[in-house]
Design a protein around this motif. Structure first.
Motif, mmCIF file in Angstrom:
data_model
loop_
_atom_site.group_PDB
_atom_site.id
_atom_site.type_symbol
_atom_site.label_atom_id
_atom_site.label_comp_id
_atom_site.label_asym_id
_atom_site.label_seq_id
_atom_site.Cartn_x
_atom_site.Cartn_y
_atom_site.Cartn_z
ATOM 1 N N PHE A 1 0.839 -1.192 0.000
ATOM 2 C CA PHE A 1 0.000 0.000 0.000
ATOM 3 C C PHE A 1 0.876 1.245 0.000
ATOM 4 C CE2 PHE A 1 -2.675 -3.270 1.825
ATOM 5 C CZ PHE A 1 -3.908 -3.033 1.233
ATOM 6 N N ALA A 2 0.402 2.269 -0.682
ATOM 7 C CA ALA A 2 1.058 3.580 -0.650
ATOM 8 C C ALA A 2 -0.044 4.631 -0.638
ATOM 9 C CB ALA A 2 1.967 3.771 -1.865
ATOM 10 N N CYS A 3 -0.110 5.411 0.415
ATOM 11 C CA CYS A 3 -1.124 6.448 0.552
ATOM 12 C C CYS A 3 -0.421 7.782 0.772
ATOM 13 C CB CYS A 3 -2.066 6.153 1.709
ATOM 14 S SG CYS A 3 -2.952 4.579 1.512
ATOM 15 N N HIS A 4 -0.933 8.807 0.129
ATOM 16 C CA HIS A 4 -0.276 10.114 0.187
ATOM 17 C C HIS A 4 -1.323 11.216 0.196
ATOM 18 C CE1 HIS A 4 2.561 13.347 -0.706
ATOM 19 N NE2 HIS A 4 1.697 13.762 -1.614
ATOM 20 N N GLY A 5 -1.045 12.251 0.968
ATOM 21 C CA GLY A 5 -1.852 13.463 0.898
ATOM 22 C C GLY A 5 -3.109 13.405 1.738
ATOM 23 N N VAL A 6 -4.081 14.229 1.322
ATOM 24 C CA VAL A 6 -5.254 14.470 2.159
ATOM 25 C C VAL A 6 -6.551 14.228 1.392
ATOM 26 C CG1 VAL A 6 -4.049 16.118 3.636
ATOM 27 C CG2 VAL A 6 -5.231 16.945 1.576
ATOM 28 N N THR A 7 -7.598 14.045 2.174
ATOM 29 C CA THR A 7 -8.924 13.790 1.613
ATOM 30 C C THR A 7 -9.532 15.033 0.988
ATOM 31 O OG1 THR A 7 -9.894 14.269 3.772
ATOM 32 C CG2 THR A 7 -9.416 11.954 3.269
ATOM 33 N N SER A 8 -9.158 16.221 1.507
ATOM 34 C CA SER A 8 -9.774 17.475 1.079
ATOM 35 C C SER A 8 -8.831 18.625 1.402
ATOM 36 C CB SER A 8 -11.106 17.678 1.814
ATOM 37 O OG SER A 8 -11.579 19.006 1.660
ATOM 38 N N VAL A 9 -8.727 19.588 0.484
ATOM 39 C CA VAL A 9 -7.901 20.764 0.783
ATOM 40 C C VAL A 9 -8.617 21.697 1.746
ATOM 41 C CG1 VAL A 9 -6.690 20.649 -1.433
ATOM 42 C CG2 VAL A 9 -8.776 22.029 -1.256
ATOM 43 N N ARG A 10 -9.931 21.523 1.885
ATOM 44 C CA ARG A 10 -10.701 22.395 2.781
ATOM 45 C C ARG A 10 -10.750 21.827 4.196
ATOM 46 N NH1 ARG A 10 -16.573 23.386 0.755
ATOM 47 N NH2 ARG A 10 -15.411 24.457 -0.905
ATOM 48 N N ASN A 11 -10.962 20.514 4.324
ATOM 49 C CA ASN A 11 -11.020 19.842 5.622
ATOM 50 C C ASN A 11 -10.117 18.618 5.563
ATOM 51 O OD1 ASN A 11 -13.231 21.450 6.953
ATOM 52 N ND2 ASN A 11 -14.325 20.734 5.131
ATOM 53 N N PRO A 12 -8.824 18.822 5.654
ATOM 54 C CA PRO A 12 -7.882 17.728 5.359
ATOM 55 C C PRO A 12 -7.778 16.676 6.447
ATOM 56 C CG PRO A 12 -6.690 19.706 6.020
ATOM 57 C CD PRO A 12 -8.129 20.103 5.901
ATOM 58 N N LEU A 13 -7.852 15.424 6.005
ATOM 59 C CA LEU A 13 -7.511 14.257 6.813
ATOM 60 C C LEU A 13 -6.557 13.412 5.976
ATOM 61 C CD1 LEU A 13 -10.983 13.159 8.225
ATOM 62 C CD2 LEU A 13 -9.108 14.182 9.535
ATOM 63 N N PRO A 14 -5.616 12.729 6.600
ATOM 64 C CA PRO A 14 -4.698 11.890 5.817
ATOM 65 C C PRO A 14 -5.443 10.782 5.071
ATOM 66 C CG PRO A 14 -3.882 12.206 8.058
ATOM 67 C CD PRO A 14 -5.296 12.716 8.039
ATOM 68 N N VAL A 15 -5.079 10.572 3.822
ATOM 69 C CA VAL A 15 -5.621 9.449 3.056
ATOM 70 C C VAL A 15 -4.961 8.165 3.543
ATOM 71 C CG1 VAL A 15 -5.689 8.371 0.772
ATOM 72 C CG2 VAL A 15 -6.167 10.811 1.010
ATOM 73 N N ASP A 16 -5.772 7.132 3.780
ATOM 74 C CA ASP A 16 -5.220 5.835 4.143
ATOM 75 C C ASP A 16 -5.863 4.747 3.289
ATOM 76 O OD1 ASP A 16 -7.718 5.171 5.283
ATOM 77 O OD2 ASP A 16 -7.086 5.778 7.285
ATOM 78 N N ARG A 17 -5.490 3.499 3.540
ATOM 79 C CA ARG A 17 -5.951 2.393 2.694
ATOM 80 C C ARG A 17 -7.454 2.159 2.801
ATOM 81 N NH1 ARG A 17 -2.664 -2.569 5.160
ATOM 82 N NH2 ARG A 17 -1.055 -0.950 5.093
ATOM 83 N N ASP A 18 -8.091 2.682 3.855
ATOM 84 C CA ASP A 18 -9.527 2.500 4.049
ATOM 85 C C ASP A 18 -10.349 3.734 3.691
ATOM 86 O OD1 ASP A 18 -9.336 -0.181 5.081
ATOM 87 O OD2 ASP A 18 -8.512 0.692 6.923
ATOM 88 N N THR A 19 -9.712 4.784 3.205
ATOM 89 C CA THR A 19 -10.424 5.994 2.801
ATOM 90 C C THR A 19 -11.341 5.699 1.621
ATOM 91 O OG1 THR A 19 -8.627 7.436 3.549
ATOM 92 C CG2 THR A 19 -10.166 8.356 1.940
ATOM 93 N N GLY A 20 -12.591 6.147 1.710
ATOM 94 C CA GLY A 20 -13.542 5.932 0.629
ATOM 95 C C GLY A 20 -13.362 6.941 -0.495
ATOM 96 N N PHE A 21 -13.327 6.468 -1.712
ATOM 97 C CA PHE A 21 -13.320 7.295 -2.920
ATOM 98 C C PHE A 21 -14.539 6.921 -3.754
ATOM 99 C CE2 PHE A 21 -8.956 7.563 -1.670
ATOM 100 C CZ PHE A 21 -8.403 8.700 -2.253
ATOM 101 N N VAL A 22 -15.081 7.877 -4.496
ATOM 102 C CA VAL A 22 -16.100 7.561 -5.499
ATOM 103 C C VAL A 22 -15.376 6.900 -6.666
ATOM 104 C CG1 VAL A 22 -17.848 8.494 -7.050
ATOM 105 C CG2 VAL A 22 -17.536 9.499 -4.776
ATOM 106 N N ILE A 23 -15.719 5.658 -6.975
ATOM 107 C CA ILE A 23 -14.930 4.890 -7.937
ATOM 108 C C ILE A 23 -15.526 4.887 -9.339
ATOM 109 C CG2 ILE A 23 -13.922 3.443 -6.136
ATOM 110 C CD1 ILE A 23 -15.860 1.195 -7.044
#
Length: 459
Positions: free
Chosen positions: A36-58
């Motif tokens: 796994f490789a995760c980088h950056g944040v979920t949102s530039v407005r309300n940032p949380l670290p992206v991880d392997r369990d972060t939900g994305f619209v696929i």
């Protein structure tokens, strides 16, 4: 962290920084090990670290869930792939479409002749797919059923309605029971109420000054859930890839589908011409040979979010890439990650064909405007080359009640050797995309295929 995982992490971080992507999650299965490789944040407005369990619209990777859920019903004897769709969706009937001729299997390999997507929003109620089916029955076919492949979101939404009518449950509840729960895909869902209780990424697009802004429409309307409305994570999609590499059993050893049907999804059903997406369709999957190695996969896009899933069955390999910036950045990042993974884990190198030198006469022949129900392509012959611009039709954008993804800026397009009217986009978010032009009986250019979709020429 292993040395290989460290190299993956460094590559992902460098590419994301170069392309300006706020967040990305990558998962790889190779040699029986997960990386796994995760980088950056979920949102530039309300940032949380992206991880392997972060939900994305696929986006359209959702279609792999829909197709597999429907095949579970086939395996149970509740659906016949050779039967007409009307047997299971009686509301799919109308004067505008030869509805009685469309078979269930044709929805799953995009040969039903249906448009790419309906622009209508049928609401968020439990009747969304029923209303979508009724509207679709009043539309015009692009081609006769079975005549050729043309990628259709609408067709997969219709497949979702089959699942509803056969199971007697909403599409979302049926997929949860048929797939998500037995496979432990706990980060995968469709409803906003389910997603918002977990960590999730939002999409981003560029404003006129080039600054990243949060996309205010997070996902598409409910009637597009079967074709493109799932939310999932890197870890869940890698678990999903493992299932498709297996024999139809869950991690607990319970069989939920026969190995024959599951692996049959990889068998070619219709050939594709000059498409970067694949050499052929199986059942839902794009089949593509890369450097002599057979792969199956699917990509997806939303409003500032992009997903890619590629599986190499013979090597027990899979790669997932999820990113959250558009219109070009996420597409470019995912493509770079998939190619890097293939090369560094398998020694498989993907190369694009070289376009011909610019030919003004050929450029003038293909230049023009091409459209489908939702989109408009503009091919312009410049003094030094061709460009292709991809935009949502102005009328569709003006009628929308919610924010739609931004248009892709014009990108260079080169024509390829031979007399087959093939081309390749050489830069931008569509960089590497191949397609071809179709001609009418008089030999004039009548349409263009891009990303598996047919666009008719506007004259």
């Amino acid at each position: 962290m292993t040395e290989m995982e460290q190299k993956l992490q460094e590559f992902v971080a460098a590419q994301a920084a170069e392309l300006g992507v706020p967040g990305v999650a990558v998962a790889i299965l190779a040699g029986g090990e997960e990386y796994f490789a995760c980088h950056g944040v979920t949102s530039v407005r309300n940032p949380l670290p992206v991880d392997r369990d972060t939900g994305f619209v696929i986006g359209s990777v959702s279609k792999t869930f829909t197709a597999t859920a429907l095949l579970r019903l086939v395996d149970a004897g509740q659906v016949d792939l050779a039967a007409p769709v009307q047997r299971y969706v009686p509301e799919f009937t109308g004067p505008g479409v030869a509805t009685h001729e469309i078979k269930v299997a044709q929805l799953l390999n995009h040969t039903a002749g249906l448009e790419w997507k309906l622009s209508a929003d049928t609401g968020e109620g439990d009747d969304a797919l029923a209303r979508h089916a009724e509207l679709l029955a009043g539309s015009e076919l692009l081609t006769e059923p079975g005549a050729r492949a043309s990628y259709s979101q609408a067709g997969f939404n219709l497949a979702g309605r089959i699942i509803e009518n056969v199971t007697g449950r909403t599409f979302e509840a049926a997929v949860r029971t048929l797939l998500f729960d037995p496979l432990g895909l706990n980060a995968s869902c469709y409803a906003l109420n389910d997603a918002m209780t977990r960590r999730f990424a939002v999409g981003h697009n560029l404003d006129d000054s080039g600054a990243l802004l949060v996309a205010t429409q997070w996902k598409d309307n409910r009637s597009n859930n079967p074709g493109g409305g799932a939310v999932s994570s890197a870890a869940d999609l890698l678990r999903w890839a493992r299932f498709h590499l297996g024999d139809g059993r869950t991690g607990a050893g319970d069989r939920i589908i026969s190995a024959e049907l599951l692996h049959g999804m990889r068998a070619q059903t219709v050939e594709l011409r000059a498409s970067t997406l694949g050499d052929a369709f199986g059942t839902c999957w794009f089949l593509r040979e890369v450097d002599g190695v057979a792969t199956i996969g699917h990509g997806g896009s939303g409003n500032g979010q992009f997903a890619d899933l590629l599986i190499v069955p013979d090597r027990d390999f899979a790669v997932v890439a999820l990113s959250n910036a558009g219109p070009d950045a996420g597409l470019s990042l995912n493509r770079a990650i998939v190619r890097w993974a293939l090369e560094h884990y398998l020694g498989v190198v993907e190369r694009d064909p070289e376009p011909l030198p610019y030919d003004e006469a050929r450029a003038a022949e293909v230049a023009g405007i091409y459209e489908n129900e939702m989109m408009r392509l503009t091919l312009a012959a410049q003094h030094d080359g061709l460009t292709i611009g991809c935009a949502i039709k102005p009328a569709v954008r003006a009628a929308a009640d919610t924010e739609l993804p931004p248009d892709l800026p014009p990108a260079p397009l080169g024509l390829l050797a031979g007399d087959a009217d093939e081309y390749i986009v050489t830069a931008g978010g569509l960089g590497g995309q191949r397609g071809y032009f179709t001609r009418d009986e008089a030999g004039s250019i009548a349409g263009i295929d891009l990303a598996g979709r047919l666009f008719g020429r506007v004259r």
